[in-house]
Design an enzyme around this catalytic site. Structure first.
Site, PDB file in Angstrom:
ATOM      1  N   GLY A 182       1.252  -1.379  -0.073  1.00 24.29           N
ATOM      2  CA  GLY A 182       0.069  -0.166   0.115  1.00 24.29           C
ATOM      3  C   GLY A 182       1.163   1.210   0.237  1.00 24.29           C
ATOM      4  O   GLY A 182       1.690   1.378   1.095  1.00 24.29           O
ATOM      5  N   THR A 231       4.187   3.449   5.781  1.00 28.43           N
ATOM      6  CA  THR A 231       3.065   2.270   5.484  1.00 28.43           C
ATOM      7  C   THR A 231       2.980   3.377   6.700  1.00 28.43           C
ATOM      8  O   THR A 231       2.802   3.312   7.711  1.00 28.43           O
ATOM      9  CB  THR A 231       2.874   0.957   5.982  1.00 28.43           C
ATOM     10  OG1 THR A 231       1.182   0.632   6.323  1.00 28.43           O
ATOM     11  CG2 THR A 231       3.929   0.323   7.287  1.00 28.43           C
ATOM     12  N   ASP A 241       0.004   1.778   8.643  1.00 26.17           N
ATOM     13  CA  ASP A 241      -0.686   1.417   9.426  1.00 26.17           C
ATOM     14  C   ASP A 241       0.729   1.008  10.450  1.00 26.17           C
ATOM     15  O   ASP A 241      -0.214   1.092  11.767  1.00 26.17           O
ATOM     16  CB  ASP A 241      -0.536  -0.206   9.039  1.00 26.17           C
ATOM     17  CG  ASP A 241      -1.902  -0.516   7.668  1.00 26.17           C
ATOM     18  OD1 ASP A 241      -2.196   0.691   7.383  1.00 26.17           O
ATOM     19  OD2 ASP A 241      -1.177  -1.216   6.914  1.00 26.17           O
ATOM     20  N   ASP A 246       4.570  -4.568   6.108  1.00 26.29           N
ATOM     21  CA  ASP A 246       4.829  -5.538   6.313  1.00 26.29           C
ATOM     22  C   ASP A 246       5.129  -6.569   5.163  1.00 26.29           C
ATOM     23  O   ASP A 246       6.040  -7.336   5.323  1.00 26.29           O
ATOM     24  CB  ASP A 246       3.723  -6.146   7.211  1.00 26.29           C
ATOM     25  CG  ASP A 246       3.966  -6.911   7.889  1.00 26.29           C
ATOM     26  OD1 ASP A 246       4.012  -7.571   9.225  1.00 26.29           O
ATOM     27  OD2 ASP A 246       2.823  -8.183   7.002  1.00 26.29           O
ATOM     28  N   ARG A 276      -5.411  -2.105   9.044  1.00 28.47           N
ATOM     29  CA  ARG A 276      -5.415  -3.427   8.822  1.00 28.47           C
ATOM     30  C   ARG A 276      -5.524  -4.004  10.247  1.00 28.47           C
ATOM     31  O   ARG A 276      -6.448  -3.724  11.066  1.00 28.47           O
ATOM     32  CB  ARG A 276      -4.034  -3.874   8.153  1.00 28.47           C
ATOM     33  CG  ARG A 276      -4.235  -5.462   7.291  1.00 28.47           C
ATOM     34  CD  ARG A 276      -2.361  -5.135   7.088  1.00 28.47           C
ATOM     35  NE  ARG A 276      -1.199  -4.685   7.042  1.00 28.47           N
ATOM     36  CZ  ARG A 276      -0.517  -5.898   7.490  1.00 28.47           C
ATOM     37  NH1 ARG A 276      -0.497  -6.776   6.858  1.00 28.47           N
ATOM     38  NH2 ARG A 276       0.937  -5.739   8.104  1.00 28.47           N
ATOM     39  N   ASP A 286       2.560  -0.674  11.732  1.00 29.72           N
ATOM     40  CA  ASP A 286       2.525  -1.944  12.341  1.00 29.72           C
ATOM     41  C   ASP A 286       3.696  -2.479  12.273  1.00 29.72           C
ATOM     42  O   ASP A 286       3.527  -4.174  12.131  1.00 29.72           O
ATOM     43  CB  ASP A 286       1.444  -2.594  12.383  1.00 29.72           C
ATOM     44  CG  ASP A 286       1.650  -3.087  10.172  1.00 29.72           C
ATOM     45  OD1 ASP A 286       2.756  -2.001   9.650  1.00 29.72           O
ATOM     46  OD2 ASP A 286       1.076  -3.928   9.923  1.00 29.72           O
ATOM     47  N   ARG A 310       0.981  -4.626  -4.790  1.00 28.43           N
ATOM     48  CA  ARG A 310       1.261  -6.393  -3.981  1.00 28.43           C
ATOM     49  C   ARG A 310       1.663  -7.433  -5.345  1.00 28.43           C
ATOM     50  O   ARG A 310      -0.090  -7.380  -5.912  1.00 28.43           O
ATOM     51  CB  ARG A 310      -0.581  -6.581  -3.509  1.00 28.43           C
ATOM     52  CG  ARG A 310      -0.577  -5.060  -2.330  1.00 28.43           C
ATOM     53  CD  ARG A 310      -1.403  -5.053  -1.060  1.00 28.43           C
ATOM     54  NE  ARG A 310      -2.421  -3.694  -0.766  1.00 28.43           N
ATOM     55  CZ  ARG A 310      -2.146  -3.737   0.401  1.00 28.43           C
ATOM     56  NH1 ARG A 310      -0.679  -4.301   0.759  1.00 28.43           N
ATOM     57  NH2 ARG A 310      -2.812  -2.358   0.611  1.00 28.43           N
TER      58      ARG A 310
HETATM   59  O1  F6P Z   1      -1.653  -1.011   5.009  1.00 27.81           O
HETATM   60  C1  F6P Z   1      -2.248  -0.057   4.230  1.00 27.81           C
HETATM   61  C2  F6P Z   1      -3.735  -0.392   4.101  1.00 27.81           C
HETATM   62  O2  F6P Z   1      -4.667   0.624   3.790  1.00 27.81           O
HETATM   63  C3  F6P Z   1      -4.523  -0.836   5.169  1.00 27.81           C
HETATM   64  O3  F6P Z   1      -4.606   0.213   6.276  1.00 27.81           O
HETATM   65  C4  F6P Z   1      -5.415  -1.261   4.758  1.00 27.81           C
HETATM   66  O4  F6P Z   1      -6.011  -3.006   5.260  1.00 27.81           O
HETATM   67  C5  F6P Z   1      -4.670  -1.736   3.101  1.00 27.81           C
HETATM   68  O5  F6P Z   1      -3.981  -1.543   3.232  1.00 27.81           O
HETATM   69  C6  F6P Z   1      -5.648  -2.440   2.155  1.00 27.81           C
HETATM   70  O6  F6P Z   1      -5.805  -1.904   1.228  1.00 27.81           O
HETATM   71  P1  F6P Z   1      -6.047  -1.578  -0.264  1.00 27.81           P
HETATM   72  O7  F6P Z   1      -5.542  -0.360  -0.857  1.00 27.81           O
HETATM   73  O8  F6P Z   1      -5.321  -3.368  -1.210  1.00 27.81           O
HETATM   74  O9  F6P Z   1      -7.601  -2.022  -0.593  1.00 27.81           O
END
Ligand code: F6P
Length: 326
Positions: free
Chosen positions: A14, A129, A131, A106, A175, A133, A75
């Site tokens: 992300g 990120t 998050d 992560d 997340r 995390d 991803r």
């Molecule tokens: O890891 C960053 C994040 O924005 C998380 O907070 C969230 O759960 C996820 O990515 C959403 O991913 P996507 O943009 O692929 O839906």
């Protein structure tokens, strides 16, 4: 010391505000030390597809203030396979890349770790990120911007909640971590904050809201981390509404606005520090670690430790939130 003077740089997973500032810092630091930088597009996907281009100082002009990432991101499912990794490694070799800098979270560092178990190329990670995390850094790039975005959204919702005497459940990202919820919730004066790191007691939330109702509180906001075990904001709202029918209730999912926008000063400076540190780490022979800032100093954490799970949010913050919302 790396043997050849060419490093590869990519963003993955992300996106996070401040990734561009980190790209700029890596490119300019590499040039400062007489290294070449190849930008790898779309993270591991571009590594597999050989989408790479040399970056010079001009290619990173005017980006320190921009959200997103000029290198794009993805991803990658293909990178989870042996074939995908082998193709990526072959492409890196054909481009004479002898060191890598990965900006991501992560998933990015788990990918790097798996890759490095099979193929040998010194790699340094930069935590990017929203998050927050990751172990080994107090803050990740993008987190500060995201919590400010979430806080501003909560402030705006507070206005309309107050005007209508409403109860709002606001879901924020993160997340399976509650860092965004915790800080934006405290800053937004939330009545309750639900995070995955602490067991959610919906009866206690209901009691608290009922007490607020009894003393004629005009607005109520419950911030729900998307990864909370009680479910997302819709699920929590449904559960609470059944027992508090007197409330006029709404749900708001802030969503991807938290990932965009101009990075804050904190994120730009963090990204600049970590970009410089990453290049210098490679030059000093460090490998397979994530650079971070711990207690104000640069730190180096092996990828497999940075991505360890069961992070703790600061439970003292939760205590503070509880005291202040009563
Ligand atoms: O890891 C960053 C994040 O924005 C998380 O907070 C969230 O759960 C996820 O990515 C959403 O991913 P996507 O943009 O692929 O839906």
């Amino acid at each position: 010391m790396i043997e050849k003077k060419r490093i590869g740089l990519f963003t993955s997973g992300g996106d996070a505000p401040g990734m561009n500032a980190a790209i700029r810092a890596v490119v300019r630091t590499a040039i400062h030390y007489d290294l070449e930088v190849v930008g790898i597009m779309r993270g591991y996907e571009g590594m597999i597809d050989n989408e790479m281009q040399l970056l010079d100082s001009n290619s990173v002009s005017g980006i320190i203030n921009r959200g997103g990432t000029i290198l794009k991101t993805a991803r990658s499912e293909r990178f989870r396979t042996d074939e995908g990794m082998a193709k990526a490694f072959q492409n890196l070799q054909s481009q004479n890349i002898s060191g890598l800098i990965a900006i991501g979270g992560d998933g990015t560092f788990r990918g790097a770790n798996a890759f490095l178990e099979k193929h040998s190329i010194p790699t340094i990670g930069i935590p990017g990120t929203i998050d927050n995390d990751l172990y080994g850094t107090d803050f990740t790039i993008g987190y500060d911007t995201a919590i400010n975005t979430a806080m501003e959204a909560i402030d705006k919702i507070r206005d309309t909640a107050d005007a209508h005497n409403r109860l709002f459940f606001i879901e924020v990202m993160g997340r399976d971590a509650g860092f965004i919820a915790m800080r934006s919730g405290i800053a937004g004066g939330a009545e309750a904050i639900l995070v995955p790191e602490s067991k959610t007691d919906l009866d206690a939330v209901i009691d608290l809201l009922q007490r607020g109702w009894n003393r004629k509180k005009t607005s109520n906001i419950v911030v729900v981390a998307e990864g909370d075990e009680a479910g997302g904001a819709f699920k929590v709202a449904e559960a609470v509404k059944g027992k508090l029918q007197q409330f006029d209730t709404r749900v708001s999912i802030i969503g991807h606005t938290q990932r965009g926008g101009a990075p804050t000063c904190m994120d730009r400076v963090l990204a600049s520090r970590l970009g410089v540190a990453a290049v210098e780490a490679l030059l000093n022979g460090k490998q397979n670690v994530m650079v971070g800032v711990l207690h104000r100093d640069i730190s180096y954490t092996p990828f497999n430790q940075a991505t360890k799970h069961n992070l703790d949010v600061n439970l003292n913050l939760l205590r503070i939130a509880e005291i202040l919302s009563s």
